[in-house]
Motif scaffolding. Structure first.
Motif, PDB file in Angstrom:
ATOM      1  N   THR A   1      -3.661   5.897  -9.409  1.00  0.00           N
ATOM      2  CA  THR A   1      -4.574   4.416  -8.855  1.00  0.00           C
ATOM      3  C   THR A   1      -5.199   4.191 -10.255  1.00  0.00           C
ATOM      4  O   THR A   1      -4.859   2.755 -10.473  1.00  0.00           O
ATOM      5  N   ALA A   2      -5.763   4.748 -10.979  1.00  0.00           N
ATOM      6  CA  ALA A   2      -6.372   4.099 -12.282  1.00  0.00           C
ATOM      7  C   ALA A   2      -5.405   3.912 -13.340  1.00  0.00           C
ATOM      8  O   ALA A   2      -5.598   2.821 -14.102  1.00  0.00           O
ATOM      9  N   ALA A   3      -4.100   4.421 -13.204  1.00  0.00           N
ATOM     10  CA  ALA A   3      -3.154   4.039 -14.358  1.00  0.00           C
ATOM     11  C   ALA A   3      -2.713   3.125 -13.956  1.00  0.00           C
ATOM     12  O   ALA A   3      -2.064   2.079 -14.848  1.00  0.00           O
ATOM     13  N   THR A   4      -2.460   2.648 -12.662  1.00  0.00           N
ATOM     14  CA  THR A   4      -1.812   1.209 -12.329  1.00  0.00           C
ATOM     15  C   THR A   4      -2.475   0.221 -11.998  1.00  0.00           C
ATOM     16  O   THR A   4      -1.836  -0.983 -11.474  1.00  0.00           O
ATOM     17  N   LEU A   5      -3.806   0.163 -12.147  1.00  0.00           N
ATOM     18  CA  LEU A   5      -4.778  -0.883 -11.495  1.00  0.00           C
ATOM     19  C   LEU A   5      -4.442  -2.020 -12.321  1.00  0.00           C
ATOM     20  O   LEU A   5      -4.291  -3.267 -11.600  1.00  0.00           O
ATOM     21  N   VAL A   6      -4.448  -1.963 -13.367  1.00  0.00           N
ATOM     22  CA  VAL A   6      -4.470  -3.377 -14.187  1.00  0.00           C
ATOM     23  C   VAL A   6      -3.011  -3.979 -14.019  1.00  0.00           C
ATOM     24  O   VAL A   6      -2.903  -5.148 -13.860  1.00  0.00           O
ATOM     25  N   ILE A   7      -2.143  -2.833 -14.200  1.00  0.00           N
ATOM     26  CA  ILE A   7      -0.368  -3.628 -13.741  1.00  0.00           C
ATOM     27  C   ILE A   7      -0.683  -4.148 -12.393  1.00  0.00           C
ATOM     28  O   ILE A   7       0.073  -5.476 -12.417  1.00  0.00           O
ATOM     29  N   MET A   8      -0.940  -3.651 -11.432  1.00  0.00           N
ATOM     30  CA  MET A   8      -1.154  -4.270 -10.152  1.00  0.00           C
ATOM     31  C   MET A   8      -1.935  -5.594 -10.135  1.00  0.00           C
ATOM     32  O   MET A   8      -1.344  -6.565  -9.178  1.00  0.00           O
ATOM     33  N   GLY A   9      -3.084  -5.750 -10.641  1.00  0.00           N
ATOM     34  CA  GLY A   9      -3.829  -6.740 -10.512  1.00  0.00           C
ATOM     35  C   GLY A   9      -3.282  -8.027 -11.342  1.00  0.00           C
ATOM     36  O   GLY A   9      -3.146  -9.146 -10.771  1.00  0.00           O
ATOM     37  N   THR A  10      -2.506  -7.596 -12.438  1.00  0.00           N
ATOM     38  CA  THR A  10      -1.641  -8.783 -13.232  1.00  0.00           C
ATOM     39  C   THR A  10      -0.409  -9.307 -12.265  1.00  0.00           C
ATOM     40  O   THR A  10      -0.014 -10.346 -12.213  1.00  0.00           O
ATOM     41  N   LEU A  11       0.059  -8.380 -11.687  1.00  0.00           N
ATOM     42  CA  LEU A  11       1.152  -8.605 -10.922  1.00  0.00           C
ATOM     43  C   LEU A  11       0.679  -9.396  -9.619  1.00  0.00           C
ATOM     44  O   LEU A  11       1.289 -10.614  -9.109  1.00  0.00           O
ATOM     45  N   GLY A  12      -0.310  -9.249  -9.135  1.00  0.00           N
ATOM     46  CA  GLY A  12      -1.007 -10.129  -7.935  1.00  0.00           C
ATOM     47  C   GLY A  12      -1.147 -11.400  -8.494  1.00  0.00           C
ATOM     48  O   GLY A  12      -1.091 -12.543  -7.866  1.00  0.00           O
ATOM     49  N   ASP A  13      -1.922 -11.795  -9.760  1.00  0.00           N
ATOM     50  CA  ASP A  13      -1.907 -13.012 -10.361  1.00  0.00           C
ATOM     51  C   ASP A  13      -0.638 -13.814 -10.514  1.00  0.00           C
ATOM     52  O   ASP A  13      -0.565 -14.994 -10.404  1.00  0.00           O
ATOM     53  N   ARG A  14       0.605 -13.146 -10.688  1.00  0.00           N
ATOM     54  CA  ARG A  14       1.818 -13.822 -10.868  1.00  0.00           C
ATOM     55  C   ARG A  14       2.664 -13.882  -9.546  1.00  0.00           C
ATOM     56  O   ARG A  14       3.232 -14.961  -9.259  1.00  0.00           O
ATOM     57  N   LEU A  15       2.519 -12.816  -8.725  1.00  0.00           N
ATOM     58  CA  LEU A  15       3.442 -12.953  -7.564  1.00  0.00           C
ATOM     59  C   LEU A  15       2.530 -13.360  -6.206  1.00  0.00           C
ATOM     60  O   LEU A  15       3.456 -13.881  -5.353  1.00  0.00           O
ATOM     61  N   GLY A  16       1.342 -13.407  -6.189  1.00  0.00           N
ATOM     62  CA  GLY A  16       0.494 -13.692  -4.864  1.00  0.00           C
ATOM     63  C   GLY A  16      -0.353 -12.716  -4.544  1.00  0.00           C
ATOM     64  O   GLY A  16       0.252 -11.439  -4.300  1.00  0.00           O
ATOM     65  N   ARG A  17      -1.691 -13.003  -4.600  1.00  0.00           N
ATOM     66  CA  ARG A  17      -2.413 -11.872  -4.383  1.00  0.00           C
ATOM     67  C   ARG A  17      -2.100 -11.230  -2.746  1.00  0.00           C
ATOM     68  O   ARG A  17      -2.504 -10.184  -2.450  1.00  0.00           O
ATOM     69  N   ARG A  18      -2.176 -12.161  -1.968  1.00  0.00           N
ATOM     70  CA  ARG A  18      -2.047 -11.910  -0.715  1.00  0.00           C
ATOM     71  C   ARG A  18      -0.761 -11.235  -0.514  1.00  0.00           C
ATOM     72  O   ARG A  18      -0.661  -9.976   0.448  1.00  0.00           O
ATOM     73  N   LYS A  19       0.445 -11.654  -1.102  1.00  0.00           N
ATOM     74  CA  LYS A  19       1.634 -10.883  -0.841  1.00  0.00           C
ATOM     75  C   LYS A  19       1.650  -9.329  -1.647  1.00  0.00           C
ATOM     76  O   LYS A  19       2.035  -8.508  -0.855  1.00  0.00           O
ATOM     77  N   LEU A  20       0.879  -9.310  -2.729  1.00  0.00           N
ATOM     78  CA  LEU A  20       0.591  -7.763  -2.946  1.00  0.00           C
ATOM     79  C   LEU A  20      -0.278  -7.303  -1.992  1.00  0.00           C
ATOM     80  O   LEU A  20       0.018  -6.181  -2.056  1.00  0.00           O
ATOM     81  N   LEU A  21      -1.373  -7.733  -1.735  1.00  0.00           N
ATOM     82  CA  LEU A  21      -2.046  -6.711  -0.604  1.00  0.00           C
ATOM     83  C   LEU A  21      -1.357  -6.309   0.553  1.00  0.00           C
ATOM     84  O   LEU A  21      -1.289  -5.286   1.021  1.00  0.00           O
ATOM     85  N   MET A  22      -0.465  -7.247   1.213  1.00  0.00           N
ATOM     86  CA  MET A  22       0.381  -6.700   2.225  1.00  0.00           C
ATOM     87  C   MET A  22       1.496  -5.879   1.797  1.00  0.00           C
ATOM     88  O   MET A  22       1.603  -4.778   2.494  1.00  0.00           O
ATOM     89  N   ALA A  23       2.070  -5.926   0.464  1.00  0.00           N
ATOM     90  CA  ALA A  23       2.874  -4.837   0.065  1.00  0.00           C
ATOM     91  C   ALA A  23       2.414  -3.318  -0.049  1.00  0.00           C
ATOM     92  O   ALA A  23       2.943  -2.442   0.209  1.00  0.00           O
ATOM     93  N   GLY A  24       1.081  -3.733  -0.624  1.00  0.00           N
ATOM     94  CA  GLY A  24       0.278  -2.547  -0.825  1.00  0.00           C
ATOM     95  C   GLY A  24      -0.021  -1.719   0.522  1.00  0.00           C
ATOM     96  O   GLY A  24      -0.022  -0.402   0.581  1.00  0.00           O
TER      97      GLY A  24
END
Length: 515
Positions: free
Chosen positions: A91-114
């Motif tokens: 979790t700690a290692a991938t938070l920033v990567i996931m946050g940046t992906l959400g900014d690029r791909l869509g935050r709702r989309k990433l929330l649902m995928a997660g």
């Protein structure tokens, strides 16, 4: 060929030029300044809080389930550590990567995928036939959790543009974390009394299903309208920087200062330098380091890092004290931890009210001074009541750090960078929790061992849990007394961290206006 900021003036313009109406329309309805949130936004917040609650509840139930899964799966000592630690590790290692992906791909989309990933990984964990499968499932849960947490915070920053409503929403987000901590041990105790250990992983299934079904109806979609390309090399460098650092922290907590931990820190530090250099050259970095130019953002990160180091230095020891020293059952220990969770909830809800009238620096420093009373109670007294009362005061005083630290981090950057800002703040929060265990835990272990006779069996020197498996009642009594002394020492060290945190927030955040 790598693009530099100096050779790309359009990127500099992009940092200060609002996106066009066409860009905005492609990802989200236009917003004309701060507007009051309506019923749909508050219902959407309720949807966001469900998976947040599950994240922390999942930790508590695993602590209780460990003896049962150990008896069934028979993991080795190393495997048991990985079952416990790999969730937070990834979790700690991938938070920033996931946050940046959400900014690029869509935050709702990433929330649902997660959420979908968390659901599937929970099923895998519940029915894991062996320790290796359970470790893999916990790893997937960690990555899925990293996708969920920054997405929830980023969506909150977009849904609630009014500063006071945003502070209230973030306070409720922190409250959801607290509720998870409170109900996790209780729900886990009930499930384990009736079913097998895997049932504790199934409690999240209805929560994630609700989030998946209602998210498209109640949550807006939002992403950076001009994100640029994702630099794969930056993703690799970030993982190579963070994974060794987190591993070094956990190794320090488990074994104290060792060559292995030092090597991990050195490797992580070297890749951190390479990562920072690359981000400074890129036109569209994975992590925009310009965020750190804001004193509010930097101060918020340090408050989260140091404040959580202080809190978790004691928080993780008290449950062990209640069970192994005071002799409480897991369910009874969970019930005694409820006052601390209730105090964190109360402090989280009170913080926006106070912050609307007092500058953040003074709210944070005041809360830290209150927490010193709790650290003193834990350090100077013994017994179940003192431990529970002291923890409750500590949690109440630490609540403003979680609320205001998170709010300042999320609000410090432009809306299109909210996911990365939220993820960076959450990373500081998680690393602070890990450091609390590593630094204070190492000191506590050293103090504990000084209270054990030199000629005692090796198990007694290893840990209190190992000492309790022995048959020598006199040695067991000495081990319990040594652990109590270690808890007192750890509380004093945590108080010192709290004082340092107060000085830092007054120095960096004194100029930040009240909400």
């Amino acid at each position: 060929m790598t693009t530099t900021r100096d050779s790309s003036p359009s990127e500099a313009d992009r940092a200060v030029t609002p996106p066009s109406e066409a860009d905005r329309a492609a990802v989200s309805p236009p917003r004309a300044g701060p507007a009051k949130a309506g019923a749909r936004q508050w219902l959407g917040l309720a949807v966001l809080l469900l998976p947040v609650t599950l994240m922390t509840a999942d930790l508590g139930v695993l602590w209780l389930a460990t003896p049962y899964l150990s008896a069934d799966l028979r993991p080795s000592g190393a495997q048991l550590l990985w079952i416990t630690d790999i969730y937070g590790f990834l979790t700690a290692a991938t938070l920033v990567i996931m946050g940046t992906l959400g900014d690029r791909l869509g935050r709702r989309k990433l929330l649902m995928a997660g959420s979908a990933g968390f659901l599937l990984a929970s099923l895998l964990a519940a029915y894991a036939p062996n320790a290796g499968t359970l470790i893999a499932a916990r790893a997937l849960l960690g990555v899925a959790g990293a996708a969920v947490l920054p997405s929830t915070l980023a969506l909150i920053s977009h849904m609630f543009t009014d500063a006071r409503q945003r502070a209230t929403a973030i306070a409720m987000w922190v409250t959801a974390l607290s509720v998870g901590l409170a109900i996790g041990p209780v729900v886990g105790g009930v499930l384990l009394a009736a079913w097998w250990w895997g049932s504790v992983f199934l409690m999240g299934l209805p929560i994630m299903l609700i989030a998946l079904v209602t998210a498209p109806l109640l949550l807006p979609e939002y992403r950076d309208p001009k994100p640029g390309r994702l630099d794969a090399a930056s993703v690799v460098l970030f993982l190579l920087a963070v994974l060794p650092l987190v591993y070094g922290v956990k190794s320090l907590a488990a074994h104290g200062p060792t060559a292995e931990a030092a090597a991990a820190f050195a490797l992580g530090g070297a890749f951190t330098v390479l990562f920072v250099r690359r981000q400074n050259r890129l036109a569209t970095p994975l992590l925009d380091l310009r965020l750190f130019r804001s004193r509010a953002f930097t101060g918020a990160l340090l408050a989260l890092l140091l404040g959580m180091t202080a809190l978790n230095g004691v928080e993780y020891l008290i449950p062990q004290y209640l069970q192994s020293v005071a002799g409480l059952s897991p369910l009874d220990a969970g019930l005694w931890l409820l006052p601390g969770a209730a105090a964190l909830i109360a402090g989280s809800q009170l913080t926006p009210f106070v912050a609307a009238r007092v500058r953040p620096a003074y709210v944070l420093a005041g809360g830290l001074l209150v927490s010193l009373v709790g650290y003193a109670v834990v350090a100077l007294a013994s017994g179940v009541t003192a431990a529970a009362l002291g923890l409750a005061v500590i949690m109440f005083g630490a609540a403003p750090i979680s609320v205001l630290g998170t709010a300042l981090a999320v609000g410090a950057g432009p809306p299109e960078k909210a996911g990365a800002a939220a993820a960076t703040g959450q990373t500081a929060y998680d690393l602070g929790l890990a450091l609390g265990i590593a630094v204070t835990g190492s000191v506590a272990v050293a103090v504990y061992r000084t209270g054990i006779p030199a000629d005692a069996p090796a198990a007694a020197h290893e840990s209190l849990g190992a000492a309790l498996s022995l048959t020598d009642e006199g040695l067991i009594a000495q081990a319990r007394e040594a652990f109590t002394t270690a808890l007192h020492t750890a509380s004093g060290l945590s108080a010192a961290f709290a004082l340092v945190t107060a000085v830092v927030v007054l120095a960096l955040l004194r100029g930040v206006p009240r909400a």
